[in-house]
Design an enzyme around this catalytic site. Structure first.
Site, PDB file in Angstrom:
ATOM      1  N   HIS A 181       7.528  -7.518  -1.939  1.00 51.98           N
ATOM      2  CA  HIS A 181       7.215  -6.872  -0.655  1.00 51.98           C
ATOM      3  C   HIS A 181       8.155  -7.400   0.437  1.00 51.98           C
ATOM      4  O   HIS A 181       7.944  -7.109   1.612  1.00 51.98           O
ATOM      5  CB  HIS A 181       5.777  -7.182  -0.226  1.00 51.98           C
ATOM      6  CG  HIS A 181       4.712  -6.513  -1.044  1.00 51.98           C
ATOM      7  ND1 HIS A 181       4.771  -5.194  -1.417  1.00 51.98           N
ATOM      8  CD2 HIS A 181       3.531  -6.985  -1.532  1.00 51.98           C
ATOM      9  CE1 HIS A 181       3.683  -4.885  -2.107  1.00 51.98           C
ATOM     10  NE2 HIS A 181       2.921  -5.952  -2.206  1.00 51.98           N
ATOM     11  N   LYS A 195       0.805  -1.227   0.000  1.00 53.61           N
ATOM     12  CA  LYS A 195       0.000   0.000   0.000  1.00 53.61           C
ATOM     13  C   LYS A 195       0.842   1.283   0.000  1.00 53.61           C
ATOM     14  O   LYS A 195       0.379   2.349   0.429  1.00 53.61           O
ATOM     15  CB  LYS A 195      -1.010   0.053   1.177  1.00 53.61           C
ATOM     16  CG  LYS A 195      -1.831  -1.184   1.404  1.00 53.61           C
ATOM     17  CD  LYS A 195      -2.296  -1.863   0.152  1.00 53.61           C
ATOM     18  CE  LYS A 195      -3.411  -1.150  -0.553  1.00 53.61           C
ATOM     19  NZ  LYS A 195      -3.723  -1.858  -1.851  1.00 53.61           N
ATOM     20  N   SER A 204      -4.833   3.106   3.961  1.00 58.08           N
ATOM     21  CA  SER A 204      -5.047   2.361   2.722  1.00 58.08           C
ATOM     22  C   SER A 204      -5.215   0.866   3.029  1.00 58.08           C
ATOM     23  O   SER A 204      -6.093   0.197   2.472  1.00 58.08           O
ATOM     24  CB  SER A 204      -3.845   2.603   1.792  1.00 58.08           C
ATOM     25  OG  SER A 204      -4.037   1.989   0.558  1.00 58.08           O
TER      26      SER A 204
HETATM   27  P1  A3P Z   1      -5.074   4.672  -1.361  1.00 57.30           P
HETATM   28  O1  A3P Z   1      -5.741   3.449  -0.831  1.00 57.30           O
HETATM   29  O2  A3P Z   1      -4.635   5.598  -0.261  1.00 57.30           O
HETATM   30  O3  A3P Z   1      -5.868   5.383  -2.397  1.00 57.30           O
HETATM   31  P2  A3P Z   1      -0.096  -0.476  -3.633  1.00 57.30           P
HETATM   32  O4  A3P Z   1      -0.118  -0.440  -5.108  1.00 57.30           O
HETATM   33  O5  A3P Z   1       1.277  -0.518  -3.035  1.00 57.30           O
HETATM   34  O6  A3P Z   1      -0.996  -1.536  -3.083  1.00 57.30           O
HETATM   35  O7  A3P Z   1      -0.666   0.921  -3.114  1.00 57.30           O
HETATM   36  C1  A3P Z   1      -1.998   1.273  -3.351  1.00 57.30           C
HETATM   37  C2  A3P Z   1      -2.162   2.743  -3.011  1.00 57.30           C
HETATM   38  O8  A3P Z   1      -1.506   3.530  -4.032  1.00 57.30           O
HETATM   39  C3  A3P Z   1      -3.623   3.161  -3.017  1.00 57.30           C
HETATM   40  O9  A3P Z   1      -3.726   4.217  -2.059  1.00 57.30           O
HETATM   41  C4  A3P Z   1      -3.782   3.658  -4.451  1.00 57.30           C
HETATM   42  O10 A3P Z   1      -4.893   4.476  -4.659  1.00 57.30           O
HETATM   43  C5  A3P Z   1      -2.457   4.420  -4.602  1.00 57.30           C
HETATM   44  N1  A3P Z   1      -2.124   4.697  -6.014  1.00 57.30           N
HETATM   45  C6  A3P Z   1      -2.009   3.828  -7.039  1.00 57.30           C
HETATM   46  N2  A3P Z   1      -1.759   4.482  -8.193  1.00 57.30           N
HETATM   47  C7  A3P Z   1      -1.714   5.807  -7.873  1.00 57.30           C
HETATM   48  C8  A3P Z   1      -1.524   7.008  -8.647  1.00 57.30           C
HETATM   49  N3  A3P Z   1      -1.332   6.985  -9.957  1.00 57.30           N
HETATM   50  N4  A3P Z   1      -1.547   8.188  -7.987  1.00 57.30           N
HETATM   51  C9  A3P Z   1      -1.735   8.230  -6.649  1.00 57.30           C
HETATM   52  N5  A3P Z   1      -1.940   7.136  -5.876  1.00 57.30           N
HETATM   53  C10 A3P Z   1      -1.932   5.940  -6.486  1.00 57.30           C
END
Ligand code: A3P
Length: 287
Positions: free
Chosen positions: A101, A45, A131
Site C-alpha cells: 500500500h 480498499k 468501503s
Molecule cells: P466493498 O467494501 O465496497 O464491498 P481491498 O481488498 O483493497 O481491501 O478492497 C476491499 C474491497 O474490494 C471491498 O469493497 C470488497 O468487497 C471488494 N472486493 C473484493 N473482491 C471483490 C470481487 N471479487 N468483486 C468485487 N469487489 C471485490
C-alpha cells in the site's frame, strides 16, 4: 484509541503499528526486488484482495491450488507487513508476487533500480471512502471512524492509514518510469472482468486460452470469492476483524457511495477532488 496509540508515522503517512512494526518497515526498506517480481499496488480498499486472487490464478495458468490452500496474505504477501519477515521471501521461486500500500515515493531503493512489474489498481475515491468507513468500524487495529462527517474530513485530509488517496494516486500516476506499470481500475474489473483478466495476463506475458481466462474470471466473481475461506478473511480472529459488524467482502459494487454520503457530503467531496486532481491528465473511468 487514538492515532498516537495505534499508528506509526512512517515517511509522512500513518501505518497501523501492530501490522507494521518498525522491524517490518526496515525489512521492506532493505528488500531486494527481482526484475520478474510482480507487485500489486493499491490504496487500501481499492481491490487488493481481488487482485491477490486474479494474479496467482493467471500465473498458475488457472490452477486453483494456491488460492484454495493459501490465505491471500501468504500467497501475495504485503511487503510492509510483519509476516513478510517470516515468510522467507528470498527463497521463493520466481516470479514472486507481492502487494503493497506504499506511495511511490515510499518505495525502497531496490524498487527504482530493478523496476519489477507493477499492477496499480485504482478505485473511485468515494467508494474507497465508503468501503473504508465500514472497514475501520470492524477492525480493532485502526482508529474507529467516529461519525461519518468526521471520518470524511480525515479521509479527505489524508489523516487515515496510508495517508491521502489523492497523493497515492497522483504519486503512482506520475511515476518516473511507467513502462513496467499497468494501471487498471476496480471499475474496469467490475465492468468487464474477462477483458481485465486478459489485459493483466498480457501485461504479465502469460499467454492463456480464452477458456482459461473465462474460468479465472468466473472464480474471481464477488459471489465466488466470498465463498473462498482463503480470501474472505474468515481466518482472522474476531478480535481483530469483527465481520458480524461488516464483512470484508462487503458489497463489491460500483457506486455504493450514493447510499453512504449525503448530498452535501458528496458535493464537498467533489469540490476537494476537483481541486486536488486539477493537474491530473489521466482519464479515470468514474469521471
Ligand atoms: P466493498 O467494501 O465496497 O464491498 P481491498 O481488498 O483493497 O481491501 O478492497 C476491499 C474491497 O474490494 C471491498 O469493497 C470488497 O468487497 C471488494 N472486493 C473484493 N473482491 C471483490 C470481487 N471479487 N468483486 C468485487 N469487489 C471485490
Amino acid at each position: 484509541m487514538t492515532e498516537a496509540d495505534l499508528y506509526t508515522l512512517y515517511k509522512g503517512v500513518y501505518v497501523p503499528t501492530c501490522v507494521h512494526p518498525p522491524q517490518s518497515l526496515q525489512y521492506y526498506e532493505e528488500f531486494t526486488f527481482r526484475p520478474d517480481d510482480i507487485l500489486i499496488v493499491t490504496y487500501p480498499k481499492s481491490g487488493t484482495t481481488w487482485m491477490q486472487e486474479i494474479v496467482p490464478l493467471i500465473m498458475s495458468g488457472g490452477d486453483p491450488a494456491s488460492v484454495e490452500t493459501l490465505p491471500n496474505w501468504d500467497r501475495v504477501p504485503w511487503l510492509e507487513e510483519q509476516r513478510a519477515c517470516i515468510l522467507n521471501l528470498e527463497e521463493r521461486p520466481s516470479p514472486r508476487m507481492f502487494a503493497t500500500h506504499f506511495h511511490n515515493n515510499m518505495m525502497p531503493p531496490s524498487f527504482f533500480k530493478v523496476k519489477p512489474k507493477v499492477i496499480y489498481v485504482m478505485r473511485n475515491p468515494k467508494d474507497v471512502f465508503t468501503s473504508s468507513f465500514h472497514y475501520y468500524g470492524m477492525t480493532s487495529f485502526l482508529v474507529k471512524p467516529g461519525p461519518q462527517s468526521e471520518f470524511l474530513c480525515k479521509f479527505l485530509d489524508g489523516q487515515v492509514m496510508f495517508g491521502s488517496w489523492f497523493d497515492h494516486v497522483k504519486g503512482w500516476l506520475n511515476a518516473e518510469n511507467k513502462d513496467h506499470i499497468l494501471y487498471i481500475s476496480y471499475e474496469e474489473l467490475i465492468m468487464d472482468l474477462k477483458d481485465s483478466v486478459a489485459r493483466i495476463s498480457q501485461f504479465l506475458e502469460k499467454s492463456l486460452d480464452a477458456e482459461v481466462i473465462d474460468k479465472i474470471a468466473d472464480r474471481c466473481l464477488f459471489k465466488n470469492m466470498k465463498q473462498n475461506n482463503m480470501s474472505n478473511y474468515s481466518a482472522v480472529p474476531r478480535e481483530f476483524m469483527d465481520q458480524t459488524k461488516s464483512e470484508f467482502l462487503r458489497k463489491g459494487i460500483i457506486g455504493d457511495w450514493k447510499n453512504q454520503l449525503t448530498v452535501a457530503e458528496a458535493e464537498h467531496f467533489d469540490a476537494v477532488y476537483k481541486d486536488k486532481m486539477k493537474n491530473v491528465k489521466y482519464k479515470f473511468v468514474w469521471d
